[in-house]
Every structure is written in C-alpha cells, then in structure tokens.
Design a protein around this motif. Structure first.
Motif, PDB file in Angstrom:
ATOM      1  N   MET A 131      32.040 -23.893  45.035  1.00  0.00           N
ATOM      2  CA  MET A 131      31.682 -24.164  43.456  1.00  0.00           C
ATOM      3  C   MET A 131      31.155 -25.205  43.244  1.00  0.00           C
ATOM      4  SD  MET A 131      34.985 -23.171  40.914  1.00  0.00           S
ATOM      5  CE  MET A 131      34.276 -21.519  40.919  1.00  0.00           C
ATOM      6  N   THR A 132      31.393 -26.307  43.514  1.00  0.00           N
ATOM      7  CA  THR A 132      30.843 -27.842  43.415  1.00  0.00           C
ATOM      8  C   THR A 132      30.140 -27.809  44.454  1.00  0.00           C
ATOM      9  OG1 THR A 132      32.677 -28.625  42.334  1.00  0.00           O
ATOM     10  CG2 THR A 132      30.776 -30.055  42.926  1.00  0.00           C
ATOM     11  N   GLN A 133      28.858 -27.263  44.410  1.00  0.00           N
ATOM     12  CA  GLN A 133      27.498 -27.556  45.487  1.00  0.00           C
ATOM     13  C   GLN A 133      27.013 -28.943  45.606  1.00  0.00           C
ATOM     14  OE1 GLN A 133      27.548 -25.654  42.829  1.00  0.00           O
ATOM     15  NE2 GLN A 133      26.991 -23.385  43.432  1.00  0.00           N
ATOM     16  N   GLN A 134      27.181 -29.662  44.486  1.00  0.00           N
ATOM     17  CA  GLN A 134      26.395 -30.841  44.532  1.00  0.00           C
ATOM     18  C   GLN A 134      27.369 -32.057  44.961  1.00  0.00           C
ATOM     19  OE1 GLN A 134      23.541 -31.952  44.183  1.00  0.00           O
ATOM     20  NE2 GLN A 134      22.328 -30.723  42.758  1.00  0.00           N
ATOM     21  N   VAL A 145      35.549 -34.692  51.796  1.00  0.00           N
ATOM     22  CA  VAL A 145      35.601 -35.048  50.266  1.00  0.00           C
ATOM     23  C   VAL A 145      35.039 -33.931  49.384  1.00  0.00           C
ATOM     24  CG1 VAL A 145      34.525 -36.448  48.454  1.00  0.00           C
ATOM     25  CG2 VAL A 145      35.232 -37.603  50.503  1.00  0.00           C
ATOM     26  N   ARG A 146      33.752 -33.249  49.987  1.00  0.00           N
ATOM     27  CA  ARG A 146      33.287 -32.118  49.237  1.00  0.00           C
ATOM     28  C   ARG A 146      34.225 -30.878  49.349  1.00  0.00           C
ATOM     29  NH1 ARG A 146      28.906 -30.727  50.579  1.00  0.00           N
ATOM     30  NH2 ARG A 146      27.419 -32.223  49.286  1.00  0.00           N
ATOM     31  N   ALA A 147      34.823 -30.680  50.463  1.00  0.00           N
ATOM     32  CA  ALA A 147      36.003 -29.607  50.496  1.00  0.00           C
ATOM     33  C   ALA A 147      37.063 -29.757  49.612  1.00  0.00           C
ATOM     34  CB  ALA A 147      36.334 -29.475  51.872  1.00  0.00           C
ATOM     35  N   ILE A 148      37.382 -31.025  49.575  1.00  0.00           N
ATOM     36  CA  ILE A 148      38.716 -31.324  48.666  1.00  0.00           C
ATOM     37  C   ILE A 148      38.336 -31.298  47.181  1.00  0.00           C
ATOM     38  CG2 ILE A 148      40.033 -33.449  47.630  1.00  0.00           C
ATOM     39  CD1 ILE A 148      40.266 -34.317  50.686  1.00  0.00           C
ATOM     40  N   LEU A 149      37.006 -31.608  46.742  1.00  0.00           N
ATOM     41  CA  LEU A 149      36.707 -31.568  45.154  1.00  0.00           C
ATOM     42  C   LEU A 149      36.597 -29.887  44.944  1.00  0.00           C
ATOM     43  CD1 LEU A 149      34.018 -34.065  44.717  1.00  0.00           C
ATOM     44  CD2 LEU A 149      36.088 -33.859  43.427  1.00  0.00           C
ATOM     45  N   ASP A 150      35.796 -29.339  45.815  1.00  0.00           N
ATOM     46  CA  ASP A 150      35.906 -27.852  45.830  1.00  0.00           C
ATOM     47  C   ASP A 150      37.164 -27.158  45.626  1.00  0.00           C
ATOM     48  OD1 ASP A 150      33.168 -28.148  45.694  1.00  0.00           O
ATOM     49  OD2 ASP A 150      32.679 -27.074  47.765  1.00  0.00           O
ATOM     50  N   ALA A 151      38.064 -27.498  46.451  1.00  0.00           N
ATOM     51  CA  ALA A 151      39.351 -27.101  46.352  1.00  0.00           C
ATOM     52  C   ALA A 151      39.986 -27.518  45.219  1.00  0.00           C
ATOM     53  CB  ALA A 151      40.081 -27.381  47.660  1.00  0.00           C
ATOM     54  N   GLN A 205      45.700 -27.710  51.252  1.00  0.00           N
ATOM     55  CA  GLN A 205      45.416 -26.206  52.152  1.00  0.00           C
ATOM     56  C   GLN A 205      44.299 -25.673  51.940  1.00  0.00           C
ATOM     57  OE1 GLN A 205      48.663 -23.813  50.953  1.00  0.00           O
ATOM     58  NE2 GLN A 205      48.981 -23.159  53.284  1.00  0.00           N
ATOM     59  N   ARG A 206      43.957 -25.348  50.693  1.00  0.00           N
ATOM     60  CA  ARG A 206      42.631 -24.578  50.290  1.00  0.00           C
ATOM     61  C   ARG A 206      41.448 -25.392  50.996  1.00  0.00           C
ATOM     62  NH1 ARG A 206      42.003 -21.484  45.257  1.00  0.00           N
ATOM     63  NH2 ARG A 206      44.029 -21.837  43.898  1.00  0.00           N
ATOM     64  N   ALA A 207      41.645 -26.676  50.943  1.00  0.00           N
ATOM     65  CA  ALA A 207      40.429 -27.213  51.670  1.00  0.00           C
ATOM     66  C   ALA A 207      40.466 -27.416  53.195  1.00  0.00           C
ATOM     67  CB  ALA A 207      40.478 -29.006  51.143  1.00  0.00           C
ATOM     68  N   ALA A 212      33.930 -35.610  35.652  1.00  0.00           N
ATOM     69  CA  ALA A 212      32.654 -36.360  35.800  1.00  0.00           C
ATOM     70  C   ALA A 212      31.364 -35.198  36.404  1.00  0.00           C
ATOM     71  CB  ALA A 212      32.651 -37.785  36.574  1.00  0.00           C
ATOM     72  N   ASP A 213      32.094 -34.588  37.453  1.00  0.00           N
ATOM     73  CA  ASP A 213      31.194 -33.876  38.183  1.00  0.00           C
ATOM     74  C   ASP A 213      30.652 -32.657  37.573  1.00  0.00           C
ATOM     75  OD1 ASP A 213      30.282 -33.658  40.951  1.00  0.00           O
ATOM     76  OD2 ASP A 213      31.236 -31.694  41.039  1.00  0.00           O
ATOM     77  N   MET A 214      31.561 -31.952  36.659  1.00  0.00           N
ATOM     78  CA  MET A 214      31.426 -30.864  35.868  1.00  0.00           C
ATOM     79  C   MET A 214      30.413 -31.237  34.902  1.00  0.00           C
ATOM     80  SD  MET A 214      34.551 -29.536  36.501  1.00  0.00           S
ATOM     81  CE  MET A 214      34.339 -29.645  38.244  1.00  0.00           C
TER      82      MET A 214
END
Lengths: 206, 206
Positions: B1-4, B24-30, B50-52, B75-77
């Motif tokens: 989802m968050t690719q950035q 970190v990226r995996a956690i943010l996306d999860a 778990q998702r991450a 912030a990311d969004m």
DNA sequence: TACAGAGTTGAATACTGGTTCAGGTTTCAG
DNA sequence: CTGAAACCTGAACCAGTATTCAACTCTGTA
C-alpha cells in the motif's frame, strides 16, 4: 446538555417511572459530557456513572453497553442540530438566504455545543451506520430543498446530489474551523462569505 | 500500500541497514492495512506484527508505541494524497480547471486508497494535532493558490480563508460520499458538477 | 574466521475498563 | 400497611492487549 427527551434506550429497557426517567436523562447528559471531553474510547462507563451520580449497575439497567449510550447520543444530537438550524432556514425569504442564515445558526450551535459536534463526528468510527444515516438524511433534505428552490427560479439547474453533499461538506468544515477551532471571527461574517461563494461561485463576473 | 519511503520513525529509531529499512516499511504497510480495516482502537499491534511477518518485539524496535505508528502513517498519507492530487492541479490551464482536475484525481485516489482516507479521518480523534496540521496546511495551500489565481484575473475577489476551508470541506465530503461509499458514478462526472458549483454558484444566470 | 553492532524474538508482565450479579432500597397500587 | 415490581448498588470478574526484556541470530568488516 441534553435537555430534551432522550432517544429511547433499548428494547424493554424503557423506564417505567419518573424516577427511572430522571436516571436515564442524567446518564445521557453525563455521557454527552464524558464523550465530548474524552472521546469514545477514552471515555469510561465508570466515570459516566459517577458524573450522573448513579452506580455502574444502574447504567446497565438502562443501557446494554457503552456503544448503546453512544448511539442514543448520536440520535439525540442529530435531532438537536436539526432543530437548531432548520427554523432559521425556513424563516428566510428564499432558499439562498436561508443557506446563509442556516450556516450562521449552525456555527453558533457548534460554538456552544462543541461536545455534540465531536460526538457526531466520532460516530463515523464507532457507529458507522448511525453516522451515515445522519448525513444521508441531511443530504436528502438539502437536495430536495434545493430542487424546490429551482422550481421557484431561485437557483439554477444542476446536479442536486452533488450539490447537496458539497454544501454539506462545506458547512461541516466551516463548522470545524470557525466553530470549534477558531472563534476569532463573527459567525455572520463567515456565513456571508460562504453565502457569496455558494451563490456566485469563484468565476469573475462577466 | 505505502510504496514510498516512510515518514521516519522516532528519534534514534531510524534503521541503519537495508534490512532494518525493509522491516520498517513492512510494518508501516501492515499498519495501514490493519488500521484501515479495523480502525485505530480495534487494530492490534500483535496483528500488525503478524501481517508484517515480524515479531512484536521488532515492532517496538522501530516504533515507540501504537500511537507512534499511527502518526507516522498520517504523515505518510498526507504526503501521498498531496502527491496524487497536486500535479493534476498544476497541469491544468488555470486554477479553476485545476480545481476540477484535482477533485477528479482526489476521488480516484480515494477509491483506490480507502484505508488511507479512513486513517486521516480517524486521526482527528487519535492525534488531533496531526489532523489539524494536515488540514491547516492543505487549506493554506488552497488559500494562497486561489489568491494567486485572483492576481491573474481567473477568480473573483473574496475571503480566501473561508473559501479555502469551504472548498476543502466540499472535496472531503464528496470524497466520502462518491469515493468511499458510492462508486456508482464516474469521478469525472462528480468533478464536473462540483466544478460548476464552485465556478458559477447556485444563483440563476442573470 | 571472529567479533560487534544491528536486528529479531515471543513469552511474560501489567493494567485497564467493560460487564455481571447477588443482593439491597424505593415506590406505589390496592 | 404491605408486598411486589421497579430501581439501585459496587465489588469482583475477566478478557483483551500494549509494552517490556533478556536472550538469540544476522551481517558485514577486519
């Protein structure tokens, strides 16, 4: 806060005595204060009971759950907002003038009932269906009232659905900004500016 | 989802290796997925981990708390929405046409990123300051861009503050209604109707 | 190959707060 | 007066879950 008669609690949990009615009212008012200040999730049943001056058990005599009071509150509030605003719209000479008067009334309402405003907003996450119901019904009212105004030649033809939601969103955000966050400007001034926008748009006069 | 690339976590908790960055990226996306589906309060750290595909402990290696990820997400969004919309506005021949293109882009964004939309909205209750910051900055951008358009003779003179908040509210509600709740109509159609309203208002042509 | 710093692990902890329940107290019709 | 229905009480229960922590594994540099 909620001075009016209480969107009825659930099922058979309706008070049968004046005494019971008083308790329900006290709980609803306490809940409005609690949720208004702390929000739904930070708000606690124990504190609501305390504010209302009753025991926790009494709370559960009248409401099935935390969510149940919250829903009762949303319904109650939805009604209050409408009652505060609609008369001003109707009293105006035409729909466009009504829009202006309505917004001013809405801003005044928000400034004096910030808790209620917050509760309705938060219902989007706690009771989505109630939230949707609230706005869908408001939008429907808007759309039909606009269409009627068109019949009288007061407004131009257009997409009633989109217009209704657009104007509603406008009002909600102006309420947030100039009602809740920033009371520095008179509500009439805001309403006038918004009215000008809705009425004539941004395009320069040709 | 968050690719950035990820609004940086807190303090010294910045990853030093590519490995850490991936986590970190995996956690943010999860987190985006989890909060998007269940909301902030129903969402759980355990499930995010778990998702991450990482252990709970790893989560706390990178974020101080549940609220911290949520804030990072907001912030990311906020950035993502801007990046998706602003180019369309700038590419348009003038500000008013830009408004239309921007709204269409926004609606498209919302339809494909419902989770993000929900997260920003919920931040009003979880991280008020972040929510405020988001809209205040968007509004400021709007206001200055409108004022600039006035300089070019594209829009009439008026109250920039009120106009900015009004238009923003309009867009947000149209996004809710026609982006999240009801995908039955083409976004371009909605944008066109809204554009007509903003541009010419409701008053019948004189 | 060896070591250090960077990352990872997940069971155990700690705590919050909604909900239940087994009795009391009040109210009021008869 | 009286008894039953209506109400009230709040300590105890319990489920869920954010957060901690002490030990373990990787990775890359020397």
């Amino acid at each position: 806060m909620t001075q009016q008669a209480l969107a009825a609690p659930v099922a058979d949990k309706t008070p049968r005595t004046a005494r019971g009615q008083r308790t329900v009212r006290a709980i609803l008012d306490a809940a409005a204060a609690e949720f208004g200040e702390r929000g739904y999730h930070e708000g606690s049943i124990a504190r609501i009971a305390q504010r209302a001056g009753v025991a926790i058990g009494s709370f559960y005599t009248w409401f099935d759950s935390k969510e149940a009071v919250f829903r009762a509150l949303v319904a109650d509030m939805s009604r209050q907002v409408r009652e505060a605003v609609v008369p001003h719209i109707l009293a105006a000479p035409d729909r466009l003038a009504g829009e202006r008067a309505g917004l001013a009334a809405f801003l005044d309402f928000v400034r004096t009932h910030k808790a209620l405003y917050r509760i309705i907003d938060e219902s989007a996450f706690v009771a989505e269906d109630a939230y949707r119901a609230h706005y869908v019904s408001v939008a429907a009212g808007y759309a039909s009232s606009l269409e009627q105004a068109f019949g009288k030649g007061v407004v131009s033809d257009g997409d009633w659905q989109v217009r209704a939601w657009a104007i509603m969103g406008m009002n909600v955000f102006l309420g947030l900004k100039f009602g809740v966050w920033d009371e520095g400007r008179p509500t009439a001034e805001i309403a006038a500016a918004a009215h000008a926008l809705i009425s004539d748009g941004l395009a320069p006069r040709r």
